[in-house]
Write an enzyme that holds these catalytic residues in place. Structure first.
Site, short mmCIF file in Angstrom:
data_model
loop_
_atom_site.label_atom_id
_atom_site.label_comp_id
_atom_site.label_asym_id
_atom_site.label_seq_id
_atom_site.Cartn_x
_atom_site.Cartn_y
_atom_site.Cartn_z
N LYS A 151 0.84 -1.20 0.00
CA LYS A 151 0.00 0.00 0.00
C LYS A 151 0.88 1.25 0.00
O LYS A 151 0.70 2.16 -0.82
CB LYS A 151 -0.91 0.02 1.23
CG LYS A 151 -1.74 -1.24 1.43
CD LYS A 151 -2.75 -1.44 0.35
CE LYS A 151 -3.71 -2.58 0.66
NZ LYS A 151 -3.08 -3.90 0.77
N LYS A 186 -8.19 0.75 3.91
CA LYS A 186 -7.40 -0.45 3.66
C LYS A 186 -6.37 -0.65 4.76
O LYS A 186 -5.59 0.27 5.05
CB LYS A 186 -6.64 -0.33 2.33
CG LYS A 186 -7.51 -0.13 1.10
CD LYS A 186 -6.64 0.01 -0.15
CE LYS A 186 -7.46 0.20 -1.40
NZ LYS A 186 -6.59 0.33 -2.61
N ARG A 236 -5.43 -5.45 -13.15
CA ARG A 236 -4.12 -5.93 -12.69
C ARG A 236 -3.18 -5.97 -13.90
O ARG A 236 -3.46 -6.64 -14.89
CB ARG A 236 -4.25 -7.32 -12.07
CG ARG A 236 -2.95 -8.10 -11.89
CD ARG A 236 -1.90 -7.43 -11.02
NE ARG A 236 -2.38 -7.08 -9.70
CZ ARG A 236 -2.32 -7.92 -8.65
NH1 ARG A 236 -1.83 -9.12 -8.80
NH2 ARG A 236 -2.75 -7.51 -7.48
N ARG A 250 -10.56 -7.12 -13.49
CA ARG A 250 -11.28 -7.87 -12.47
C ARG A 250 -12.52 -7.08 -12.10
O ARG A 250 -12.44 -6.04 -11.47
CB ARG A 250 -10.37 -8.09 -11.25
CG ARG A 250 -9.08 -8.82 -11.61
CD ARG A 250 -8.07 -8.82 -10.48
NE ARG A 250 -7.65 -7.46 -10.13
CZ ARG A 250 -6.79 -7.18 -9.16
NH1 ARG A 250 -6.24 -8.16 -8.46
NH2 ARG A 250 -6.46 -5.92 -8.90
N ARG A 258 -15.30 -4.63 -3.96
CA ARG A 258 -13.96 -5.21 -4.08
C ARG A 258 -13.93 -6.12 -5.30
O ARG A 258 -14.83 -6.94 -5.50
CB ARG A 258 -13.59 -5.99 -2.82
CG ARG A 258 -13.51 -5.16 -1.56
CD ARG A 258 -13.29 -6.04 -0.34
NE ARG A 258 -14.37 -6.99 -0.17
CZ ARG A 258 -14.36 -7.98 0.72
NH1 ARG A 258 -13.30 -8.14 1.52
NH2 ARG A 258 -15.37 -8.81 0.83
N ASP A 298 -2.13 -2.34 -9.59
CA ASP A 298 -3.58 -2.29 -9.73
C ASP A 298 -3.98 -0.87 -10.13
O ASP A 298 -3.51 0.11 -9.53
CB ASP A 298 -4.27 -2.68 -8.42
CG ASP A 298 -3.97 -4.12 -8.03
OD1 ASP A 298 -3.64 -4.93 -8.93
OD2 ASP A 298 -4.05 -4.45 -6.83
N GLU A 306 -2.41 0.21 -6.17
CA GLU A 306 -1.43 -0.51 -5.36
C GLU A 306 -0.28 -0.96 -6.24
O GLU A 306 -0.42 -1.10 -7.47
CB GLU A 306 -2.04 -1.73 -4.67
CG GLU A 306 -3.10 -1.40 -3.63
CD GLU A 306 -3.62 -2.65 -2.93
OE1 GLU A 306 -3.02 -3.74 -3.08
OE2 GLU A 306 -4.65 -2.54 -2.22
N ASN A 308 2.03 -4.26 -6.08
CA ASN A 308 2.17 -5.55 -5.40
C ASN A 308 3.52 -6.17 -5.75
O ASN A 308 3.82 -6.43 -6.92
CB ASN A 308 1.04 -6.49 -5.83
CG ASN A 308 -0.32 -5.95 -5.42
OD1 ASN A 308 -0.79 -6.18 -4.32
ND2 ASN A 308 -0.96 -5.20 -6.32
#
Length: 337
Positions: A151, A186, A236, A250, A258, A298, A306, A308
């Site tokens: 994050k 979050k 993503r 997604r 979400r 993302d 984000e 990742n």
């Protein structure tokens, strides 16, 4: 027949969760292992608890420590895509006997243990740094796994994000919610959408919620202005050595905001927009400099959400829906870098 040294030069070690828990039709680590095997490399697996380091003995002729690992050779069956998913043979993996080997016997080590980034995970990154000193390439770089919280790492590029605040102060968070009306909260250590909540300034229990998610003001959380564009999906994008090689959209399930696949998000084929390519290009130099070779970002409505770095997912969905051999392209890029 290749010599022992030649065989070692074609070995890749994957540090993963117990392999019996991996879902071969979903797991990106399995896809990467299969691609390494297709490239002619021997795949080995281990867990966090299998790492060790031996200190120098008093009678040693060579100075220094010796990082080791208890690893198993793995042979993976081919897993082919179908219109509904993947065709999984049984057994899909065969394991050899565990062997204690020096970590520098593996030119490449993939740190693919899923979060949480807890004490065991952090200590493993320190052990892997000792292997780096011996010439092993660890993907992703252990120091950066610690430094780039998934994050907080995105806050290095906050101008690309929705309005965002990271704080544990209830009053400051309350003011942020009042300013933006509707927000997403979050936990900084969360994964796969776990613990992410949506709230608004008019919610009667807002203060109690903020007290809960901050553990009574003891822990910082990330608050972001809610992006209505999420109803169309959260994209993503997988970057390999800074280059975007594929993406999957997604879409949240009905009644859910979400979009994570782990909480019911529906994967869809997609292409990158010009704005998303600009985001990737801006991130690329920093990712390369940090040794973050395999990264999943993302993006919601052309806004970075984000970065990742621990165990990015999405390979299987991109391969099946987009027809992109992403795992093979990743291994090709690794061998060329």
């Amino acid at each position: 027949m290749p010599s022992r040294a030649e065989a070692a030069s074609r070995s890749q070690l994957f540090l993963v969760d117990p392999i019996q828990r991996l879902r071969p039709g979903k797991d990106s680590s399995v896809a990467l292992m299969q691609a390494a095997q297709r490239a002619g490399h021997q795949v080995w697996i281990c867990s966090l608890a299998d790492l060790a380091v031996e200190g120098q003995r008093a009678d040693a002729t060579q100075p220094g420590h010796r990082p080791t690992v208890l690893a198993q050779p793995a042979r993976l069956a081919e897993i082919r895509p179908t219109p509904a998913g993947w065709e999984i043979p049984e057994p899909w993996v065969e394991l050899g006997e565990p062997q204690r080997r020096p970590l520098d016997a593996f030119p490449w080590v993939w740190m693919r243990k899923d979060p949480p980034v807890d004490e065991a995970y952090l200590y493993a990154t320190h052990l892997l740094e000792l292997a780096e000193q011996a010439g092993v390439r660890v993907l992703n770089r252990p120091a950066s796994l610690r430094a780039w919280n998934e994050k907080l790492g995105a806050m290095r590029f906050s101008h690309l994000m929705a309005p965002t605040l990271v704080s544990g102060n209830i009053e400051q968070l309350s003011a942020f919610v009042a300013e933006h009306g509707e927000v997403v909260l979050k936990p900084l250590g969360g994964r796969a959408g776990q613990g992410v909540v949506r709230s608004e300034a008019r919610a009667p229990g807002l203060r109690a919620l903020l007290e809960l998610v901050t553990n009574q003001g003891q822990l910082p959380v990330m608050a972001q202005a809610f992006l209505p564009e999420v109803v169309a999906g959260d994209k993503r994008i997988l970057l390999v050595n800074g280059e975007p090689l594929g993406a999957v959209n997604r879409r949240p399930s009905p009644g859910e905001f979400r979009s994570n696949l782990a909480v019911g998000g529906e994967p869809e084929a997609t292409a990158l927009t010009d704005a998303e390519r600009r985001i990737c290009a801006e991130l690329a130099p920093a990712l390369r400099a940090a040794g973050l070779f395999f990264v999943g970002i993302d993006v919601i409505g052309d806004r970075l959400s984000e970065i990742n770095v621990t165990s990015p997912t999405g390979v299987r969905e991109i391969e099946r829906l987009g027809g992109v051999p992403l795992a093979d392209l990743t291994i090709e890029a690794l061998l060329a870098s």
